[in-house]
Enzyme design. Structure first.
Site, PDB file in Angstrom:
ATOM      1  N   ASN A  32      -2.337 -28.605 -26.710  1.00 23.69           N
ATOM      2  CA  ASN A  32      -3.223 -27.589 -26.125  1.00 23.69           C
ATOM      3  C   ASN A  32      -2.450 -26.598 -25.266  1.00 23.69           C
ATOM      4  OD1 ASN A  32      -2.659 -29.040 -23.854  1.00 23.69           O
ATOM      5  ND2 ASN A  32      -4.777 -29.459 -23.280  1.00 23.69           N
ATOM      6  N   THR A  95      -7.028 -37.012 -19.553  1.00 23.69           N
ATOM      7  CA  THR A  95      -6.143 -36.786 -20.705  1.00 23.69           C
ATOM      8  C   THR A  95      -5.329 -38.031 -21.022  1.00 23.69           C
ATOM      9  OG1 THR A  95      -5.938 -34.500 -20.033  1.00 23.69           O
ATOM     10  CG2 THR A  95      -4.323 -35.291 -21.635  1.00 23.69           C
ATOM     11  N   ALA A 117       3.860 -42.985 -26.112  1.00 26.21           N
ATOM     12  CA  ALA A 117       4.847 -42.668 -25.073  1.00 26.21           C
ATOM     13  C   ALA A 117       4.316 -43.105 -23.717  1.00 26.21           C
ATOM     14  CB  ALA A 117       5.132 -41.178 -25.072  1.00 26.21           C
ATOM     15  N   TYR A 149      -0.929 -41.706 -12.363  1.00 27.94           N
ATOM     16  CA  TYR A 149      -0.170 -41.526 -13.607  1.00 27.94           C
ATOM     17  C   TYR A 149       0.367 -42.874 -14.086  1.00 27.94           C
ATOM     18  CZ  TYR A 149       3.417 -39.843 -16.833  1.00 27.94           C
ATOM     19  OH  TYR A 149       4.198 -39.621 -17.942  1.00 27.94           O
TER      20      TYR A 149
END
Ligand code: UDP
Length: 324
Positions: A32, A95, A117, A149
């Site tokens: 994106n 996300t 990942a 994160y």
């Protein structure tokens, strides 16, 4: 093979796309362009083996169309870098968690091998040296955004392991400070990008805190080699691998090395963490991977020295960043 790279316009994803295109594969990128850049993949757009979809992995309808026709998925799309993570906590979580859930759910539905990942950030501020895949994680409070994160990537790994138990050929890779061409030339997101751009502009090179903290900087070609092995070696399925160099470098050393390689006269300054990240920021002081598992199972061997990798990165910055 038909290969789908989510986040394929990003730093690692686009370097991976180059390697796969060089092998003659058919490559589809979904990105994106929030962190990634069109310029990273522009040179492939004229190839009929390359397809670019400018969309988010949160768009399940589009994602399903792409996954259905893929033979292999490299799932790299994510909000990455402590600065983005601190600035956009909600985007990071949605996300990085829902996006991965979407990718793996569809990979399972259509039975497509997948590499997820992940990141050395999952270890948090663990003081264990070196860090092996089965070591404990050590995180701060949920009021410190940085750790969202780490947790998001850990959930991604849990998703991968859960789907592997259901038979999906999926593995995960934990990256340790990848660097190389296509780091953000404005210096966003990585200390190497920042130091190179500061040095080339003659601006002060900003070491946070005392600079004694260390990282194991891994040249992107090595990062990609480990990732591709995790996608192809049969024994990799259901496992997670540290993918990184085992050379430990302090941030002070890194600054001096970059200053020397660039021939810069920039002064090197030490600034408090708060200046960069605001209050309530926590730092990982040492981060060194144990790469035994990656060596034994994948045959992974990081081959690029820091000096050589920095030189190649610098050449790219000089060639590209000058115009930006
Ligand atoms: N760092 C620094 N100066 C900068 C940017 C980063 O001293 O301008 C330090 C940072 O505090 C950390 C290391 O460099 O110790 C690596 O930071 P980076 O953001 O590249 O990645 P991290 O490993 O923290 O995710």
């Amino acid at each position: 093979m038909k290969i789908l790279i989510t986040g394929g316009a990003g730093f690692i994803g686009s370097n991976l796309a180059d390697v796969l295109m060089g092998q003659g594969q058919e490559v589809t990128v979904i990105d994106n362009l929030s962190v990634g850049k069109a310029s990273n993949i522009a040179h492939h757009l004229s190839s009929d083996r390359f397809h670019f979809v400018n969309d988010s992995i949160l768009n399940v309808t589009m994602l399903e169309r792409l996954v259905r026709r893929a033979d292999l998925i490299y799932h790299l799309a994510a909000v990455v870098g402590p600065k983005y993570v601190v600035e956009d906590p909600l985007g990071t979580i949605v996300t990085n968690v829902r996006g991965t859930e979407n990718v793996l759910e569809l990979a399972f539905k259509y039975w497509v091998r997948c590499v997820v990942a992940s990141s050395s950030e999952v270890y948090g501020k663990s003081t264990v040296v070196p860090l092996s895949e089965d070591d404990d994680r050590l995180l701060g409070s949920t009021t410190v955004n940085r750790w969202s994160y780490s947790d998001a990537k850990a959930i991604d790994e849990y998703f991968a392991f859960a789907y592997a138990r259901k038979g999906l050929p999926v593995s995960a890779v934990r990256y340790f400070n990848a660097y190389g061409p296509r780091l953000d030339p404005r210096g966003y997101g990585s200390v190497i990008a920042r130091f190179i751009s500061q040095a080339l502009r003659g601006e002060a090179m900003t070491i946070y805190d005392d600079g004694v903290q260390t990282r194991c900087f891994t040249y992107v070609a090595d990062t990609i080699e480990g990732t591709m092995k995790a996608a192809t070696v049969q024994e990799a399925v259901g496992q997670v691998f540290n993918i990184g160099s085992d050379r430990e470098t302090s941030i002070n050393e890194l600054a001096q090395l970059i200053r020397r390689l660039t021939g810069s006269t920039s002064e090197v300054v030490h600034v408090p963490y708060e200046t960069a990240y605001g209050p309530a920021f926590e730092e990982t002081r040492r981060r060194v991977p144990d790469v035994k598992r990656a060596r034994e199972v994948l045959g992974f061997e990081p081959a690029t020295s820091l000096e050589e990798g920095l030189q190649r990165t610098l050449d790219w910055f000089r060639g590209t960043a000058a115009g930006e």
